[in-house]
Design a protein around this motif. Structure first.
Motif, PDB file in Angstrom:
ATOM      1  N   MET A 174      15.915  -4.135   5.468  1.00 33.16           N
ATOM      2  CA  MET A 174      14.874  -5.076   5.027  1.00 33.16           C
ATOM      3  C   MET A 174      13.654  -4.325   4.504  1.00 33.16           C
ATOM      4  O   MET A 174      13.105  -4.672   3.458  1.00 33.16           O
ATOM      5  CB  MET A 174      14.488  -6.026   6.158  1.00 33.16           C
ATOM      6  N   PHE A 175      13.225  -3.308   5.235  1.00 31.67           N
ATOM      7  CA  PHE A 175      12.078  -2.500   4.822  1.00 31.67           C
ATOM      8  C   PHE A 175      12.348  -1.831   3.486  1.00 31.67           C
ATOM      9  O   PHE A 175      11.532  -1.898   2.558  1.00 31.67           O
ATOM     10  CB  PHE A 175      11.762  -1.477   5.914  1.00 31.67           C
ATOM     11  N   LEU A 176      13.507  -1.214   3.337  1.00 36.48           N
ATOM     12  CA  LEU A 176      13.842  -0.533   2.092  1.00 36.48           C
ATOM     13  C   LEU A 176      13.901  -1.522   0.931  1.00 36.48           C
ATOM     14  O   LEU A 176      13.391  -1.246  -0.158  1.00 36.48           O
ATOM     15  CB  LEU A 176      15.170   0.225   2.218  1.00 36.48           C
ATOM     16  N   GLY A 177      14.491  -2.687   1.156  1.00 33.21           N
ATOM     17  CA  GLY A 177      14.573  -3.695   0.097  1.00 33.21           C
ATOM     18  C   GLY A 177      13.193  -4.133  -0.381  1.00 33.21           C
ATOM     19  O   GLY A 177      12.923  -4.185  -1.585  1.00 33.21           O
ATOM     20  N   ASP A 178      12.303  -4.426   0.563  1.00 35.17           N
ATOM     21  CA  ASP A 178      10.949  -4.830   0.188  1.00 35.17           C
ATOM     22  C   ASP A 178      10.160  -3.666  -0.410  1.00 35.17           C
ATOM     23  O   ASP A 178       9.374  -3.852  -1.340  1.00 35.17           O
ATOM     24  CB  ASP A 178      10.208  -5.395   1.399  1.00 35.17           C
ATOM     25  N   LEU A 179      10.360  -2.463   0.101  1.00 36.43           N
ATOM     26  CA  LEU A 179       9.671  -1.291  -0.427  1.00 36.43           C
ATOM     27  C   LEU A 179      10.061  -1.041  -1.887  1.00 36.43           C
ATOM     28  O   LEU A 179       9.206  -0.758  -2.732  1.00 36.43           O
ATOM     29  CB  LEU A 179       9.984  -0.063   0.431  1.00 36.43           C
ATOM     30  N   MET A 180      11.340  -1.166  -2.203  1.00 38.47           N
ATOM     31  CA  MET A 180      11.803  -0.912  -3.569  1.00 38.47           C
ATOM     32  C   MET A 180      11.186  -1.891  -4.554  1.00 38.47           C
ATOM     33  O   MET A 180      10.958  -1.546  -5.722  1.00 38.47           O
ATOM     34  CB  MET A 180      13.330  -0.993  -3.651  1.00 38.47           C
ATOM     35  N   LEU A 224       0.817  -1.214   0.000  1.00 33.37           N
ATOM     36  CA  LEU A 224       0.000   0.000   0.000  1.00 33.37           C
ATOM     37  C   LEU A 224       0.854   1.270   0.000  1.00 33.37           C
ATOM     38  O   LEU A 224       0.543   2.240  -0.693  1.00 33.37           O
ATOM     39  CB  LEU A 224      -0.953  -0.004   1.200  1.00 33.37           C
ATOM     40  N   ILE A 225       1.939   1.249   0.766  1.00 35.19           N
ATOM     41  CA  ILE A 225       2.848   2.407   0.781  1.00 35.19           C
ATOM     42  C   ILE A 225       3.480   2.576  -0.600  1.00 35.19           C
ATOM     43  O   ILE A 225       3.602   3.690  -1.111  1.00 35.19           O
ATOM     44  CB  ILE A 225       3.931   2.254   1.870  1.00 35.19           C
ATOM     45  N   GLY A 226       3.878   1.464  -1.222  1.00 36.14           N
ATOM     46  CA  GLY A 226       4.463   1.516  -2.559  1.00 36.14           C
ATOM     47  C   GLY A 226       3.521   2.141  -3.574  1.00 36.14           C
ATOM     48  O   GLY A 226       3.928   2.970  -4.398  1.00 36.14           O
ATOM     49  N   ILE A 227       2.258   1.770  -3.512  1.00 38.19           N
ATOM     50  CA  ILE A 227       1.251   2.345  -4.419  1.00 38.19           C
ATOM     51  C   ILE A 227       1.144   3.849  -4.188  1.00 38.19           C
ATOM     52  O   ILE A 227       1.107   4.637  -5.143  1.00 38.19           O
ATOM     53  CB  ILE A 227      -0.117   1.646  -4.222  1.00 38.19           C
ATOM     54  N   GLN A 228       1.098   4.260  -2.915  1.00 38.58           N
ATOM     55  CA  GLN A 228       0.979   5.685  -2.611  1.00 38.58           C
ATOM     56  C   GLN A 228       2.207   6.460  -3.105  1.00 38.58           C
ATOM     57  O   GLN A 228       2.077   7.564  -3.646  1.00 38.58           O
ATOM     58  CB  GLN A 228       0.789   5.904  -1.107  1.00 38.58           C
ATOM     59  N   LEU A 229       3.390   5.883  -2.942  1.00 44.74           N
ATOM     60  CA  LEU A 229       4.609   6.533  -3.422  1.00 44.74           C
ATOM     61  C   LEU A 229       4.584   6.685  -4.948  1.00 44.74           C
ATOM     62  O   LEU A 229       4.993   7.723  -5.483  1.00 44.74           O
ATOM     63  CB  LEU A 229       5.847   5.758  -2.979  1.00 44.74           C
TER      64      LEU A 229
END
Length: 183
Positions: free
Chosen positions: A50-56, A25-30
């Motif tokens: 870990m968060f940054l890797g999955d977010l990217m 959901l954060i990725g979509i918003q970005l």
């Protein structure tokens, strides 16, 4: 499920499936917010890896990644003194910058990172944090724009967060168990 790390007991707080859904959901918003731009994601090491890797993996727009490393913790307590261990090595002037944090507690470390980045004169500056402890926050940080989960003021490990260097590799997030006190 309970675990023990370095003689300290922890209980499950957030399962990885919940983390993955929230990151999507954060990725979509970005993607919506930065459409047509090329933001720079600045990961705050070590916890955000870990968060940054999955977010990217969830951000489909063109972007760049760099890191900064600051620290203030020893064990499960902040020392109150922030040390810059790895500096930024990227020109952020007139760039859209998104600081990626694993957790924002008091906000003191994040404020320090924000001040460092503002010296580079970015076009915009926002913060994306997986965890936020709103009741512990003692800084006014209007840059916090994207929050995965708000959590109580408890010590947590897993998914990049550690206790004495251990537990970063856990896919779920755990909180320290409370030890009942005698009355």
């Amino acid at each position: 499920m309970n675990i023990q790390i370095d003689q300290k007991d922890f209980e499950l707080l957030i399962e990885y499936d919940q983390i993955k859904k929230r990151i999507r959901l954060i990725g979509i918003q970005l993607e919506v917010d930065y459409e047509g731009r090329v933001p720079v994601f600045v990961g705050v090491l070590n916890g955000s890896f870990m968060f940054l890797g999955d977010l990217m993996k969830e951000v489909g727009i063109s972007s760049e990644v760099t890191f900064i490393k600051v620290s203030s913790y020893e064990g499960d307590q902040s020392t109150g003194k922030i040390r810059k261990e790895i500096d930024l090595y990227m020109d952020l002037k007139d760039r859209d910058v998104i600081i990626v944090e694993d957790i924002v507690e008091s906000g003191n470390t994040l404020k320090h990172v924000i001040d460092i980045i503002k010296e580079h004169n970015p076009a915009s500056l926002n913060v994306c944090t997986l965890l936020l402890k709103p009741r512990k926050l003692n800084q006014d940080l209007e840059e916090i724009t994207y929050v995965g989960f708000e959590i109580p003021n408890e010590f947590v490990i897993g998914y990049g967060l550690d206790y004495n260097g251990l537990g970063r590799n856990l896919k779920d997030i755990y909180r320290a168990e409370h030890v009942p006190t005698e009355t």
